[in-house]
Design a protein around this motif. Structure first.
Motif, PDB file in Angstrom:
ATOM      1  N   PHE A 187       0.831  -1.189   0.000  1.00 24.06           N
ATOM      2  CA  PHE A 187       0.000   0.000   0.000  1.00 24.06           C
ATOM      3  C   PHE A 187       0.868   1.242   0.000  1.00 24.06           C
ATOM      4  O   PHE A 187       1.984   1.236   0.530  1.00 24.06           O
ATOM      5  N   CYS A 188       0.339   2.300  -0.594  1.00 22.53           N
ATOM      6  CA  CYS A 188       1.141   3.517  -0.778  1.00 22.53           C
ATOM      7  C   CYS A 188       1.633   4.084   0.548  1.00 22.53           C
ATOM      8  O   CYS A 188       2.737   4.624   0.627  1.00 22.53           O
ATOM      9  N   ASP A 196      -2.100   9.872   1.437  1.00 17.64           N
ATOM     10  CA  ASP A 196      -3.032   8.867   1.942  1.00 17.64           C
ATOM     11  C   ASP A 196      -3.126   8.912   3.460  1.00 17.64           C
ATOM     12  O   ASP A 196      -4.210   8.727   4.032  1.00 17.64           O
ATOM     13  N   ARG A 235      -6.523   6.980   4.329  1.00 15.75           N
ATOM     14  CA  ARG A 235      -6.944   6.130   3.218  1.00 15.75           C
ATOM     15  C   ARG A 235      -5.895   5.039   2.971  1.00 15.75           C
ATOM     16  O   ARG A 235      -4.687   5.288   3.030  1.00 15.75           O
ATOM     17  N   ARG A 278      -4.567   2.646   0.071  1.00 17.32           N
ATOM     18  CA  ARG A 278      -4.602   2.573  -1.394  1.00 17.32           C
ATOM     19  C   ARG A 278      -3.448   1.703  -1.859  1.00 17.32           C
ATOM     20  O   ARG A 278      -2.308   1.855  -1.407  1.00 17.32           O
ATOM     21  N   GLU A 287      -9.608   2.465   0.060  1.00 16.49           N
ATOM     22  CA  GLU A 287     -10.025   3.181  -1.152  1.00 16.49           C
ATOM     23  C   GLU A 287     -10.828   2.242  -2.051  1.00 16.49           C
ATOM     24  O   GLU A 287     -10.565   1.029  -2.117  1.00 16.49           O
ATOM     25  N   ASP A 288     -11.848   2.760  -2.744  1.00 16.93           N
ATOM     26  CA  ASP A 288     -12.815   1.926  -3.464  1.00 16.93           C
ATOM     27  C   ASP A 288     -12.176   0.982  -4.474  1.00 16.93           C
ATOM     28  O   ASP A 288     -12.488  -0.216  -4.503  1.00 16.93           O
ATOM     29  N   THR A 311      -9.111  -0.071  -4.651  1.00 22.57           N
ATOM     30  CA  THR A 311      -8.291  -1.044  -3.926  1.00 22.57           C
ATOM     31  C   THR A 311      -9.166  -2.141  -3.336  1.00 22.57           C
ATOM     32  O   THR A 311      -8.837  -3.330  -3.419  1.00 22.57           O
TER      33      THR A 311
END
Length: 411
Positions: free
Chosen positions: A97-98, A133, A138, A140, A169-170, A172
């Protein structure tokens, strides 16, 4: 710098701190146990070995092919990994994830203390806007293929959502759902550990429900065996119980196996209607014994709530004493009133309670010496009869117990 178990000046330049520690530092979060991850362009294993030697710490090679080694200190671990790819940015691009793909050159910590000042980004290498993020709370993904490469990352996304209070996040989340079937290829030990982390978190049940709803755990926790209404209540019930019976904290925090505690098994028991449905997780013998016992005796406990004689209460406690609060917790989560259950909990919590913990009036040796009863299974039967007479209030002393046994023999 005193929080670190070794001097970063002992590391070559550049050496990068990456992953969870950097993320948590940006969020001003800090755990009791340090978990440091370093990336080096070269000589990662050799550097780890040198640090371990100098500071007399433990050393183990985790992955010889990928050149990853761990140094174990009293207050934490430091993993040293060889950079993957031709640049640090390429290495970061292979992460999950970021928010976990942020790095900083570790020597910068020695010169610049601004890292503790919030979400400033000038000191960080952040090619995927992980700091953005963190600000947005969030989760992502970096790339779908990274999640597919190690499917445990699918479940980890839900655990980190619970841990940090972030939302997935949607896009993801859609990818996590699409890749869910790959999770069945992950070793049971890794899934079990990740679930243990998730269920140990205060709001972990919410994200466990989200993972189940998204079909993430279908191969590990088949939906037909789950009791979701009961599980949905379990954290509220535990919180309520702890506010009214603070001493139950010792029970819920009891260590059972590995890095898992009683609260995890209580939540798993609340989640399922069948202990066999969790066999694929490979729980320890102690955990399996608790799980089977909790689910086995819960219906019996519910039947005893309306009316139970002292003898029935005594016998139930003798069978369930080790994990009784878990049974009470599941009964509450099933909708039964605290007023009916609290007397049982008060007995369990009172070490001097005459029914849950009756004192020993006589022993097998007493029966052999005073009454001449030879060693046999009958001695155990006599002692059990004494206990029952005791909890029923018929006897209360050693002399009365001897007389009681004599009356049984004559009869």
């Amino acid at each position: 710098m005193q929080q670190f178990p070794f001097d970063f000046n002992d590391l070559p330049t550049p050496t990068y701190l990456v992953g969870g520690w950097v993320r948590d530092r940006l969020l001003n979060r800090q755990g009791k146990y340090l978990d440091l991850d370093f990336v080096l362009p070269e000589n990662a294993v050799e550097t780890a070995q040198e640090v371990a030697r100098k500071y007399k710490a433990g050393f183990v090679v985790l992955d010889a092919e990928r050149k990853i080694a761990r140094v174990v200190f009293k207050n934490g671990t430091a993993d040293f990994a060889q950079q993957m790819g031709i640049s640090l940015e390429e290495d970061l691009g292979r992460r999950d994830f970021c928010m976990n793909a942020i790095a900083m050159e570790c020597h910068q910590l020695i010169e610049d203390q601004s890292i503790g000042d919030g979400l400033a980004g000038e000191d960080f290498i952040d090619p995927f806007d992980g700091i953005g993020d963190l600000k947005a709370k969030r989760i992502r993904m970096v790339a779908p293929e990274n999640l597919a490469e190690d499917p445990l990352r699918i479940l980890r996304g839900y655990r980190q959502s619970a841990q940090l209070g972030f939302e997935i996040e949607d896009l993801t989340r859609k990818v996590l759902m699409k890749l869910a079937s790959r999770l069945k290829s992950v070793a049971a030990e890794r899934v079990r550990t990740e679930l243990g982390y998730l269920l140990s978190i205060n709001n972990g049940s919410r994200w466990m429900m989200e993972a189940i709803s998204d079909g993430i755990l279908e191969d590990w926790l088949p939906s037909q065996h789950l009791n979701l209404p009961r599980f949905a209540e379990i954290e509220r019930v535990i919180s309520s119980l702890l506010s009214q019976f603070p001493n139950l904290e010792l029970f819920f925090s009891k260590h059972l196996s590995g890095d898992r505690y009683a609260i995890v098994i209580v939540k798993l028991a609340a989640l399922t209607n069948s202990a066999t449905a969790l066999e694929s997780l490979g729980l320890s013998r102690a955990e399996q014994r608790w799980l089977v016992g909790i689910l086995r005796y819960l219906p019996q406990f519910i039947n005893l709530l309306d009316q139970a004689t002292p003898k029935e209460q005594y016998k139930f406690f003798q069978s369930t004493l080790e994990f009784f609060p878990a049974i009470a917790t599941l009964a509450l989560a099933s909708g039964y009133e605290l007023e009916r259950i609290s007397p049982w909990l008060e007995r369990w919590l009172n070490p001097n309670d005459a029914i849950a913990y009756p004192i020993t009036l006589i022993t097998g040796d007493d029966l052999r010496k005073d009454l001449g009863i030879p060693p046999s299974p009958q001695i155990g039967e006599f002692l059990e009869s004494v206990k029952i007479a005791q909890v029923e209030g018929k006897i209360s002393s050693r002399a009365e117990a001897i007389t009681f046994v004599q009356s049984i023999i004559k009869y």
